[in-house]
Design a protein around this motif. Structure first.
Motif, PDB file in Angstrom:
ATOM      1  N   MET A 199       0.929  -1.091   0.336  1.00  0.00           N
ATOM      2  CA  MET A 199       0.261   0.270   0.125  1.00  0.00           C
ATOM      3  C   MET A 199       0.841   1.116   0.000  1.00  0.00           C
ATOM      4  O   MET A 199       1.728   1.360   0.758  1.00  0.00           O
ATOM      5  N   PRO A 200       0.938   2.209  -0.547  1.00  0.00           N
ATOM      6  CA  PRO A 200       1.075   3.830  -0.604  1.00  0.00           C
ATOM      7  C   PRO A 200       0.897   3.975   0.893  1.00  0.00           C
ATOM      8  O   PRO A 200       0.299   3.708   1.259  1.00  0.00           O
ATOM      9  N   ASP A 201       2.403   5.105   0.925  1.00  0.00           N
ATOM     10  CA  ASP A 201       2.267   6.145   2.189  1.00  0.00           C
ATOM     11  C   ASP A 201       1.504   7.228   1.994  1.00  0.00           C
ATOM     12  O   ASP A 201       1.450   7.494   0.494  1.00  0.00           O
ATOM     13  N   ALA A 202       0.539   7.991   2.742  1.00  0.00           N
ATOM     14  CA  ALA A 202      -0.156   8.868   2.968  1.00  0.00           C
ATOM     15  C   ALA A 202       0.495   9.916   2.996  1.00  0.00           C
ATOM     16  O   ALA A 202       1.832  10.291   3.402  1.00  0.00           O
ATOM     17  N   THR A 203      -0.108  10.894   2.568  1.00  0.00           N
ATOM     18  CA  THR A 203       0.725  11.644   2.038  1.00  0.00           C
ATOM     19  C   THR A 203      -0.054  12.886   3.007  1.00  0.00           C
ATOM     20  O   THR A 203      -1.604  13.456   2.575  1.00  0.00           O
ATOM     21  N   ALA A 204       0.733  13.936   3.641  1.00  0.00           N
ATOM     22  CA  ALA A 204      -0.560  15.758   3.838  1.00  0.00           C
ATOM     23  C   ALA A 204       0.982  17.091   2.634  1.00  0.00           C
ATOM     24  O   ALA A 204       2.115  16.591   2.534  1.00  0.00           O
ATOM     25  N   PHE A 205      -0.245  17.830   2.627  1.00  0.00           N
ATOM     26  CA  PHE A 205       0.186  19.026   2.128  1.00  0.00           C
ATOM     27  C   PHE A 205      -0.262  20.632   3.155  1.00  0.00           C
ATOM     28  O   PHE A 205      -1.292  20.222   3.345  1.00  0.00           O
ATOM     29  N   ARG A 206       0.537  21.401   1.875  1.00  0.00           N
ATOM     30  CA  ARG A 206      -0.425  22.374   2.842  1.00  0.00           C
ATOM     31  C   ARG A 206      -0.317  23.581   1.603  1.00  0.00           C
ATOM     32  O   ARG A 206       0.249  23.279   1.011  1.00  0.00           O
ATOM     33  N   MET A 207      -0.649  24.632   1.737  1.00  0.00           N
ATOM     34  CA  MET A 207      -1.296  25.493   0.772  1.00  0.00           C
ATOM     35  C   MET A 207      -0.943  26.383   0.600  1.00  0.00           C
ATOM     36  O   MET A 207      -1.206  27.318   1.651  1.00  0.00           O
ATOM     37  N   SER A 208      -1.201  27.487  -0.239  1.00  0.00           N
ATOM     38  CA  SER A 208      -0.894  28.950   0.030  1.00  0.00           C
ATOM     39  C   SER A 208      -2.418  29.729  -0.067  1.00  0.00           C
ATOM     40  O   SER A 208      -2.208  30.724   0.080  1.00  0.00           O
ATOM     41  N   GLY A 209      -3.017  28.675   0.812  1.00  0.00           N
ATOM     42  CA  GLY A 209      -4.732  29.718   0.753  1.00  0.00           C
ATOM     43  C   GLY A 209      -5.151  28.802   1.505  1.00  0.00           C
ATOM     44  O   GLY A 209      -5.690  27.542   1.775  1.00  0.00           O
ATOM     45  N   ASP A 210      -6.291  29.323   1.935  1.00  0.00           N
ATOM     46  CA  ASP A 210      -7.996  28.475   1.847  1.00  0.00           C
ATOM     47  C   ASP A 210      -8.206  28.137   0.723  1.00  0.00           C
ATOM     48  O   ASP A 210      -9.469  28.327   0.256  1.00  0.00           O
ATOM     49  N   TYR A 211      -7.474  26.437   0.076  1.00  0.00           N
ATOM     50  CA  TYR A 211      -8.302  25.747  -1.108  1.00  0.00           C
ATOM     51  C   TYR A 211      -9.376  24.483  -0.695  1.00  0.00           C
ATOM     52  O   TYR A 211      -8.970  23.958  -1.319  1.00  0.00           O
ATOM     53  N   ALA A 212      -8.746  24.633   0.955  1.00  0.00           N
ATOM     54  CA  ALA A 212      -9.718  22.668   1.121  1.00  0.00           C
ATOM     55  C   ALA A 212     -10.723  21.934   0.495  1.00  0.00           C
ATOM     56  O   ALA A 212     -10.711  20.809   0.204  1.00  0.00           O
ATOM     57  N   ASN A 213     -11.612  23.010  -0.234  1.00  0.00           N
ATOM     58  CA  ASN A 213     -13.052  22.743  -0.324  1.00  0.00           C
ATOM     59  C   ASN A 213     -13.084  22.701  -2.296  1.00  0.00           C
ATOM     60  O   ASN A 213     -13.783  22.790  -2.423  1.00  0.00           O
TER      61      ASN A 213
END
Length: 187
Positions: A69-83
């Motif tokens: 199974m591949p590893d999970a990943t996390a990220f940050r973004m340049s603004g509020d684009y979670a949706n």
């Protein structure tokens, strides 16, 4: 001849065990073998400072990985684009990855973790950018937008700014959210 086959098999096994750290600069990936975890910085400046990607070293037992199974990943973004639905662009601006509307479900939305980190549930990568489409809007589309429509929907400056592999497999993230948060806090 019979002695050469095991040696070749062992060579391929050892080559598959290398560890990598990736540094992405302007969409071009440079691969640095056998490097441990690097520190990622949020890249909000307009300089040419490279986006750094944190990649954990695989869990090993002898010369074989514990799970396919591949590893999970996390990220940050340049603004509020979670949706917002993300797409991935190549170094020349070509569209490399985009989901079909049927690929977008409630499970595709990222999960907020800590310190601006989000659990990646959509298949984002370090070159991912965010579109004007919300998850609900995109999922309701009757067909995949054209490449041109997707490129035009990209929000200027809306991008992944930091990316990290987590020591959890993709299928095990929902029951390990607190452990993932603690892992990120320790980085």
């Amino acid at each position: 001849m019979k002695k050469i086959i095991p040696i070749i098999a062992l060579s391929f096994t050892l080559m598959a065990c290398s560890h990598h750290t990736y540094t992405v600069t302007n969409g071009n990936a440079e691969y640095n073998s056998n490097t441990k975890v690097i520190s990622g910085k949020q890249n909000n400046s307009k300089t040419s400072e490279p986006l750094q990607i944190r990649k954990k070293m695989p869990e090993m037992v002898g010369s074989q990985q514990l799970s396919a199974m591949p590893d999970a990943t996390a990220f940050r973004m340049s603004g509020d684009y979670a949706n917002n639905v993300a797409v991935t662009l190549g170094p020349n601006g070509e569209l490399l990855y985009f989901p079909a509307p049927t690929d977008i479900t409630a499970d595709s939305e990222p999960v907020e973790l800590v310190d601006g980190w989000w659990l990646n549930n959509q298949g984002l990568g370090p070159n991912s950018v965010f579109t004007k489409y919300t998850f609900a809007e995109y999922a309701s589309l009757p067909e995949v937008p054209s490449v041109e429509q997707l490129k035009l929907s990209v929000i200027p400056g809306a991008k992944v700014t930091d990316f990290m592999e987590l020591p959890f497999k993709i299928g095990n993230t929902s029951q390990n959210i607190e452990e993932i948060k603690n892992f990120i806090k320790g980085q």
